[in-house]
Design a protein around this motif. Structure first.
Motif, PDB file in Angstrom:
ATOM      1  N   LEU A   1      -1.408  -3.171  -8.572  1.00 56.96           N
ATOM      2  CA  LEU A   1      -1.329  -4.244  -9.642  1.00 56.96           C
ATOM      3  C   LEU A   1      -2.271  -5.142  -9.485  1.00 56.96           C
ATOM      4  O   LEU A   1      -2.735  -5.990 -10.607  1.00 56.96           O
ATOM      5  N   LEU A   2      -2.563  -5.643  -8.401  1.00 54.83           N
ATOM      6  CA  LEU A   2      -3.742  -6.889  -8.192  1.00 54.83           C
ATOM      7  C   LEU A   2      -4.996  -6.337  -8.907  1.00 54.83           C
ATOM      8  O   LEU A   2      -5.794  -6.935  -9.597  1.00 54.83           O
ATOM      9  N   LEU A   3      -5.356  -4.889  -8.427  1.00 54.43           N
ATOM     10  CA  LEU A   3      -6.543  -4.346  -9.141  1.00 54.43           C
ATOM     11  C   LEU A   3      -6.558  -4.217 -10.638  1.00 54.43           C
ATOM     12  O   LEU A   3      -7.645  -4.409 -11.261  1.00 54.43           O
TER      13      LEU A   3
ATOM     14  N   GLN B 260     -11.129   1.894  -0.572  1.00 53.16           N
ATOM     15  CA  GLN B 260     -10.529   3.295  -0.835  1.00 53.16           C
ATOM     16  C   GLN B 260      -9.725   3.278  -2.298  1.00 53.16           C
ATOM     17  O   GLN B 260      -9.664   4.329  -2.856  1.00 53.16           O
ATOM     18  N   TYR B 261      -8.991   2.276  -2.352  1.00 56.10           N
ATOM     19  CA  TYR B 261      -8.286   2.292  -3.787  1.00 56.10           C
ATOM     20  C   TYR B 261      -9.406   2.255  -5.041  1.00 56.10           C
ATOM     21  O   TYR B 261      -9.333   2.844  -6.118  1.00 56.10           O
ATOM     22  N   ARG B 262     -10.213   1.413  -4.797  1.00 57.73           N
ATOM     23  CA  ARG B 262     -11.215   1.576  -5.898  1.00 57.73           C
ATOM     24  C   ARG B 262     -12.125   2.848  -6.073  1.00 57.73           C
ATOM     25  O   ARG B 262     -12.299   3.460  -7.037  1.00 57.73           O
ATOM     26  N   ARG B 263     -12.204   3.353  -4.983  1.00 56.00           N
ATOM     27  CA  ARG B 263     -12.965   4.592  -4.880  1.00 56.00           C
ATOM     28  C   ARG B 263     -12.122   5.905  -5.309  1.00 56.00           C
ATOM     29  O   ARG B 263     -12.810   6.890  -6.134  1.00 56.00           O
ATOM     30  N   ASP B 264     -10.939   5.817  -4.980  1.00 58.19           N
ATOM     31  CA  ASP B 264     -10.042   6.887  -5.415  1.00 58.19           C
ATOM     32  C   ASP B 264      -9.768   6.741  -7.194  1.00 58.19           C
ATOM     33  O   ASP B 264      -8.954   5.925  -7.478  1.00 58.19           O
ATOM     34  N   ALA B 265     -10.401   7.599  -8.059  1.00 64.00           N
ATOM     35  CA  ALA B 265     -10.231   7.334  -9.403  1.00 64.00           C
ATOM     36  C   ALA B 265      -8.807   7.479  -9.827  1.00 64.00           C
ATOM     37  O   ALA B 265      -8.208   8.455  -9.631  1.00 64.00           O
TER      38      ALA B 265
ATOM     39  N   PHE C 107       0.770  -1.220  -0.272  1.00 66.02           N
ATOM     40  CA  PHE C 107       0.056   0.029   0.024  1.00 66.02           C
ATOM     41  C   PHE C 107       0.741   1.269  -0.036  1.00 66.02           C
ATOM     42  O   PHE C 107       1.503   1.606   1.111  1.00 66.02           O
ATOM     43  N   SER C 108       1.057   1.870  -1.241  1.00 66.67           N
ATOM     44  CA  SER C 108       1.661   3.056  -1.155  1.00 66.67           C
ATOM     45  C   SER C 108       1.031   4.233  -0.660  1.00 66.67           C
ATOM     46  O   SER C 108       1.765   5.328  -0.368  1.00 66.67           O
ATOM     47  N   ARG C 109      -0.142   4.172  -0.454  1.00 71.69           N
ATOM     48  CA  ARG C 109      -1.116   5.560  -0.039  1.00 71.69           C
ATOM     49  C   ARG C 109      -1.888   4.795   0.787  1.00 71.69           C
ATOM     50  O   ARG C 109      -2.351   3.446   0.651  1.00 71.69           O
ATOM     51  N   GLY C 110      -2.877   5.574   1.550  1.00 71.80           N
ATOM     52  CA  GLY C 110      -3.924   5.380   2.300  1.00 71.80           C
ATOM     53  C   GLY C 110      -3.680   4.885   3.773  1.00 71.80           C
ATOM     54  O   GLY C 110      -4.704   4.434   4.427  1.00 71.80           O
TER      55      GLY C 110
END
Length: 451
Positions: A233-235, A216-221, A155-158
């Motif tokens: 990468l998994l997403l 959060q990653y999904r939501r962050d366009a 996780f590089s962010r959040g």
């Protein structure tokens, strides 16, 4: 003509009803090391459950590689599936093959090179934080370093400091209890005991943390496209045949598996490396000289791995001496081993810890000798050394872990010696990976005493 399983010799020390459980409990490591004396396949009864231990590398290779299609993960992985879900360590069949194809690019050498910058940065920060004369709990410190590194590559962010601390709290509870959970009857899981409560609470909290980060990653366009951390990468991973992506539950399961695989084994192995170097001054000086040569003008990085040849051998020898304790499998179809025909549903096991200390394979097995890994006629047989498994089930993150350990050893050895605390005796603890009970060491500058 194939023989019946009843012809397989039984390990000494069997009790009525309890089987070999008392012997395992009394001296787990000694019991496992003794099995090759009984035979190539040895029956061990865990209570009333017969388990057939394979004590030779050719038989282990058969179930991991040659006949892997007739063998599944078995009881242990069924028991830990509620925690790790259906990630790579637990999945089976075509689904496992699909997931491995999807995840393989995450551990491409080019990706490992980018993760290496995170590994080196955290190792350097740790070395910078120490001062001469400081007593460091090396086992705890290396586990925390491995955890911090894998979390930051995932996780590089959040991530807030609070979230990181929560993960640091949850993971040791789970790694400490997962082997007990795997070997105890499921009916005990619901008993209102504090170990069960701690384990279940930590598992629930860890899943919730990862679920929140995935959401959060999904939501962050755009976030899933423009970052190179493991979650992004998994997403972005897509099945080459169908174009399908992983759903959020599967991504959570894979990330949980990465956390476990990338933390405990790396941290424990690093702890043993510094323990062995402290007790073998010549090896310690050679590691330091090699690291000093590489880090003379800059920090060690991914491109320096080929220059850390002796460090690489030190890691191999450490992994040989302190290995995974036990791996279990179960026949899903008929398998013939050493002339014995085993029907479906038979429990198999082998101990890398025991295999790696077999004097028939490794002369003077208790001796720490990194140069035994030099190529040549005297080198150990390839199939006898399986720190990451073999075949389609080989750990997908082996290069990630090896890179992290190599850079950490080089970075610290270039700056410091770690000297045992006088009077403290380190003991091996039988766990999923054999670990030290406690490893306090004194941070010492290099000087006359350090060579």
């Amino acid at each position: 003509m194939a023989r019946h399983p009843r012809t397989i010799p039984v390990a000494p020390g069997r009790w009525a009803l309890l089987g070999h459980t008392p012997a395992l409990w009394r001296d787990t490591l000694g019991f496992l090391r003794s099995l090759p004396e009984t035979g190539r396949i040895v029956r061990v009864d865990l209570g009333r459950l017969p388990v057939y231990f394979l004590t030779c590398p050719d038989l282990v290779h058969r179930i991991l590689v040659t006949d892997a299609h007739e063998v599944d993960k078995g009881r242990i992985f069924q028991r830990i599936r509620p925690l790790l879900g259906n990630g790579l360590p637990n999945s089976e069949g075509e689904f496992h093959r699909r997931q491995r194809r999807l995840i393989q690019p995450v551990f491409h050498p080019a990706r490992i090179a980018s993760y290496a910058t995170v590994m080196e940065r955290h190792a350097r920060a740790l070395a910078d934080s120490w001062h001469a004369g400081q007593v460091v709990a090396v086992d705890q410190t290396m586990n925390e370093l491995a955890l911090t590194t894998v979390v930051r590559t995932m996780f590089s962010r959040g991530l807030t400091a609070t979230t990181v601390e929560e993960i640091k709290h949850c993971l040791p509870v789970l790694t400490g209890g997962i082997l007990v959970r795997a070997f105890t009857p499921s009916l005990l899981d619901a008993l209102p005991m504090s170990p069960n409560h701690r384990f279940d609470t930590a598992a629930k909290r860890l899943r919730a943390i990862i679920d929140a980060l995935v959401t959060q990653y999904r939501r962050d366009a755009g976030g899933a496209t423009h970052h190179d951390d493991l979650l992004s990468l998994l997403l972005n991973a897509r099945d080459g045949s169908t174009g399908e992506a992983m759903d959020d539950t599967q991504i959570r399961d894979e990330l949980t598996s990465f956390l476990f695989a990338g933390t405990a084994s790396t941290g424990i192995t690093l702890s043993w490396v510094f323990h062995e170097l402290a007790h073998h001054p010549q090896a310690e000086r050679r590691v330091r000289a090699e690291a000093d040569e590489v880090t003379r003008t800059r920090a060690a990085g991914y491109d320096d791995l080929s220059s850390l040849a002796y460090t690489d051998r030190v890691l191999q020898e450490t992994c040989r001496l302190r290995s995974v304790l036990l791996i279990m499998r179960r026949t899903s179809g008929p398998v013939t081993l050493d002339g014995v025909r085993l029907p479906p549903g038979v429990n198999l096991a082998f101990s890398p810890y025991s295999l790696h200390r077999d004097p028939r394979l490794f002369p003077r097995p208790g001796r720490f000798d990194p140069d035994r890994w030099l190529s040549g006629p005297g080198a150990p047989p390839r199939q006898a050394f399986i720190p990451f498994g073999a075949g389609s089930r080989k750990c997908i993150g082996d290069a990630f872990s090896w890179t992290e350990m190599s850079l950490t050893v080089a970075t610290i050895a270039a700056r410091w010696r770690l000297v045992p605390v006088p009077g403290h005796r380190v003991r091996e603890v039988a766990a999923a990976l054999v670990r030290p009970d406690a490893l306090p060491m004194v941070v010492t500058p290099w000087g006359k005493q350090g060579g």
